[in-house]
Motif scaffolding. Structure first.
Motif, mmCIF file in Angstrom:
data_model
loop_
_atom_site.group_PDB
_atom_site.id
_atom_site.type_symbol
_atom_site.label_atom_id
_atom_site.label_comp_id
_atom_site.label_asym_id
_atom_site.label_seq_id
_atom_site.Cartn_x
_atom_site.Cartn_y
_atom_site.Cartn_z
ATOM 1 N N UNK A 477 0.801 -1.219 0.000
ATOM 2 C CA UNK A 477 0.000 0.000 0.000
ATOM 3 C C UNK A 477 0.833 1.267 0.000
ATOM 4 N N UNK A 478 0.260 2.337 0.604
ATOM 5 C CA UNK A 478 0.897 3.658 0.555
ATOM 6 C C UNK A 478 2.246 3.658 1.268
ATOM 7 N N UNK A 479 2.355 2.900 2.368
ATOM 8 C CA UNK A 479 3.617 2.865 3.104
ATOM 9 C C UNK A 479 4.743 2.273 2.264
ATOM 10 N N UNK A 480 4.451 1.148 1.626
ATOM 11 C CA UNK A 480 5.444 0.522 0.760
ATOM 12 C C UNK A 480 5.792 1.425 -0.409
ATOM 13 N N UNK A 481 4.787 2.088 -0.961
ATOM 14 C CA UNK A 481 5.024 2.954 -2.119
ATOM 15 C C UNK A 481 5.903 4.153 -1.736
ATOM 16 N N UNK A 482 5.657 4.740 -0.565
ATOM 17 C CA UNK A 482 6.475 5.866 -0.116
ATOM 18 C C UNK A 482 7.915 5.433 0.111
ATOM 19 N N UNK A 483 8.086 4.278 0.720
ATOM 20 C CA UNK A 483 9.431 3.759 0.939
ATOM 21 C C UNK A 483 10.127 3.494 -0.397
ATOM 22 N N UNK A 484 9.379 2.954 -1.396
ATOM 23 C CA UNK A 484 9.957 2.675 -2.716
ATOM 24 C C UNK A 484 10.398 3.973 -3.388
ATOM 25 N N UNK A 485 9.602 5.033 -3.225
ATOM 26 C CA UNK A 485 9.957 6.332 -3.812
ATOM 27 C C UNK A 485 11.261 6.859 -3.212
ATOM 28 N N UNK A 486 11.436 6.692 -1.901
ATOM 29 C CA UNK A 486 12.670 7.114 -1.242
ATOM 30 C C UNK A 486 13.866 6.315 -1.757
ATOM 31 N N UNK A 487 13.682 4.998 -1.886
ATOM 32 C CA UNK A 487 14.777 4.146 -2.348
ATOM 33 C C UNK A 487 15.189 4.495 -3.768
ATOM 34 N N UNK A 488 14.206 4.752 -4.643
ATOM 35 C CA UNK A 488 14.517 5.098 -6.029
ATOM 36 C C UNK A 488 15.199 6.460 -6.110
ATOM 37 N N UNK A 489 14.775 7.395 -5.257
ATOM 38 C CA UNK A 489 15.422 8.702 -5.234
ATOM 39 C C UNK A 489 16.862 8.578 -4.756
ATOM 40 N N UNK A 490 17.090 7.679 -3.818
ATOM 41 C CA UNK A 490 18.436 7.487 -3.275
ATOM 42 C C UNK A 490 19.419 7.028 -4.339
ATOM 43 N N UNK A 491 18.975 6.182 -5.264
ATOM 44 C CA UNK A 491 19.883 5.681 -6.315
ATOM 45 C C UNK A 491 19.818 6.546 -7.567
#
Length: 615
Positions: A477-491
């Motif tokens: 859900x939204x929590x996983x999606x927000x975390x994924x956005x952070x991870x993609x921004x990090x790389x």
């Protein structure tokens, strides 16, 4: 992107190529056309290198595929060989190794399965893929693993040959479950004599060699003799063996009256813009199944040329049977037959005009290839419709093609595995799947597990090692999606669209909520929406791939937590425990009282073993 050469530079390169062609020898060899970045565009063979390569620059009636290829050629490499046969071998070795974009390529790299009967004192019946060992007897190859596994199961019913691993066989002290259900004669504990077991093995070998009728006749004679000698239990056992063997003949194979033991049937069909090669196998006089292959880079090829390419690539690293029935007749059929004969070390005949039963085989293969094209066309149309519906429903650009999906699997935090599956070119792409063993996180933290998988995956892609997807599906859900956005921004990966797929309130299929980063409200498609079906297909595949990886990792971890981890258990005591209980699973199932009955195992040591193996 590499800088493109100017028009003058391109003309200079073409002039240099023409001069190079003039200097080529009138000898057999292999030529390679290369692009501006050094990538091999096309590999070809020639009886006469100068004439063959020169024809590309002298003719104007090339097919669209060749014209497109020639427009990109910037360099030419050649290799001279001794004969046209050597040129054919080298050509196909290079095609398999380099995958040039303008060569037809049959991606059939997985080795074919065999039934193997090992060369041990008490031979074992097993499923096998890989390099053949002269110490054992191999039967096949077979077109798929299902045929081999079914064969082994049915042969067990008749001949009762062991299938257990050598480590299990060497440490048995009592018969296993397979003996109890009459699938093994238990040579491990000497419930059958060596001579009788060897006779059963020999009969299994003869059956696999197509001599079932001889075996049936001999068994019927033995049953009659046992009956006349008042050995009724023995006669009943032989009767059951005859019955099982007869059922195998009826159930497992399409029978053949041909005296030929082994043959392959290969046909090529072109329809609806697709090329399909159907490969069927006859082993031991029995038709054991078939498989369909759809080549890559097939535009512009006719059936004879495609069939030649398949035969050369398929039999490049495996022996051909004595006869290959094919339709249509492949290009360079005589050369191919000679080359396959040399590789197989026996005469190989290519027969494109058989009669009788063999004609029926060809007709059956042609029908199967035509049916495969119809099915693939239907599947492709379905996938086109599903992807178009997804693009429309999500209001995405029409260029969306590649979708990657992640899932996490673990058992209460144990052996966490993340999966990444790929949907591209209107289909799942199993060769591009990846698994990630997750380490260094709090057990059960799915957010951290997903974050680690995304960083490992897209950190490499951001550095140029891979293909950037158009969409990344996140199972959550939204929590996983927000975390994924952070991870993609990090790389530093901002291109892929992130789409969260959250299960509905009752977690039933069809109630999924689709969540996008730039939209405040989630989207719920109707249950029968084609776009939802595509998302479910990709997500379920990611889930399956994660679970299988997790189970394998968990099983490996639990097996390694074995007797070797118990302090005070050395090789001798370990051997006695395994022998007493018939293997590690028996030791794990034993109680403390049972364990301490083994010589050298005290009460305290038995309790320690019990605690470690039950942990």
């Amino acid at each position: 992107m590499p800088e493109q050469p100017s028009a003058d530079a391109i003309q200079s390169i073409k002039d240099a190529l023409l001069e190079q062609v003039k200097s080529l020898p009138d000898l057999p060899g292999v030529y390679r056309f290369l692009g501006a970045d050094g990538t091999v565009l096309y590999v070809g063979k020639a009886i006469n290198l100068r004439k063959r390569v020169g024809s590309y620059f002298q003719k104007n009636d090339h097919s669209p595929r060749i014209r497109l290829m020639l427009a990109q050629v910037m360099r030419l490499d050649t290799t001279v060989v001794r004969s046209e046969g050597e040129a054919l071998v080298l050509e196909n070795n290079l095609i398999k190794a380099l995958s040039p974009r303008y060569n037809i390529l049959f991606r059939d790299d997985k080795s074919y399965p065999y039934v193997v009967i090992t060369g041990h004192d008490s031979p074992r019946l097993a499923y096998y893929r890989g390099t053949l060992d002269k110490r054992h007897q191999y039967f096949g190859p077979f077109p798929n693993g299902y045929v081999v596994k079914e064969s082994i199961q049915l042969l067990q019913k008749v001949f009762k040959i062991r299938t257990c691993e050598d480590t299990v066989f060497a440490n048995r002290s009592r018969p296993c479950l397979l003996h109890q259900i009459k699938r093994c004669s238990a040579p491990c504990v000497d419930l059958i004599s060596d001579d009788d077991y060897r006779a059963d093995v020999n009969n299994a070998v003869r059956f696999l060699n197509g001599k079932a009728s001889e075996i049936l006749s001999e068994l019927e004679s033995s049953m009659q003799m046992a009956s006349e000698g008042w050995r009724f239990e023995e006669a009943a056992a032989i009767r059951d063996q005859i019955s099982a063997l007869s059922r195998i003949q009826d159930k497992q194979f399409v029978s053949s009256n041909s005296s030929e033991v082994d043959a392959d049937i290969v046909v090529c069909v072109i329809s609806q813009g697709m090329i399909c090669v159907n490969l069927a196998m006859v082993r031991g006089g029995r038709h054991v199944g078939d498989k369909n292959l759809f080549p890559s880079h097939a535009d512009g090829y006719d059936a004879p040329a495609a069939l030649e390419a398949f035969l050369a690539q398929h039999y490049l690293d495996r022996k051909a049977p004595p006869v290959i029935y094919c339709h249509p007749e492949p290009e360079n059929a005589t050369l191919l037959a000679d080359l396959l004969s040399q590789q197989a070390e026996h005469k190989v005949v290519l027969n494109s005009n058989p009669n009788g039963e063999r004609r029926v085989w060809l007709d059956m293969a042609l029908k199967n290839a035509e049916l495969a094209i119809l099915q693939r066309s239907s599947q492709t149309a379905t996938q086109h419709a599903r992807l178009a519906s997804l693009i429309e429903a999500m209001q995405w650009p029409d260029t969306i093609a590649r979708i990657e999906c992640f899932d996490i699997s673990h058992t209460m935090g144990e052996a966490t595995v993340a999966s990444c599956v790929v949907y591209d070119r209107m289909d799942m792409q199993p060769k591009e799947y990846r698994r990630y063993n997750i380490e260094g996180i709090t057990p059960g933290d799915d957010y951290a597990a997903m974050r680690q998988a995304l960083i490992r995956r897209y950190g490499k892609i951001a550095a140029g090692e891979g293909v950037v997807p158009d969409v990344v599906l996140i199972d959550g859900g939204k929590g996983q999606l927000s975390m994924a956005l952070e991870a993609m921004s990090e790389v530093g990966m901002l291109e892929p669209i992130l789409l969260g797929v959250a299960k509905g309130e009752t977690r039933k299929a069809g109630l999924e909520q689709l969540i996008l980063v730039d939209r405040p409200e989630s989207i719920q498609l109707r249950r029968d929406h084609p776009a939802l079906h595509l998302i479910q297909q990709i997500r379920d595949e990611a889930h399956r791939f994660a679970i299988t990886g997790h189970r394998a990792r968990r099983a490996k971890a639990r097996v390694t937590s074995s007797l070797e981890d118990v302090e005070g258990i050395g090789p001798k005591r370990r051997q006695k425990l395994l022998a007493s209980f018939g293997g590690l699973q028996g030791v794990k199932a034993a109680s403390v009282d049972e364990l301490k009955q083994v010589e050298g195992i005290s009460q305290a040591l038995a309790e320690k073993i019990h605690a470690v193996l039950r942990a």
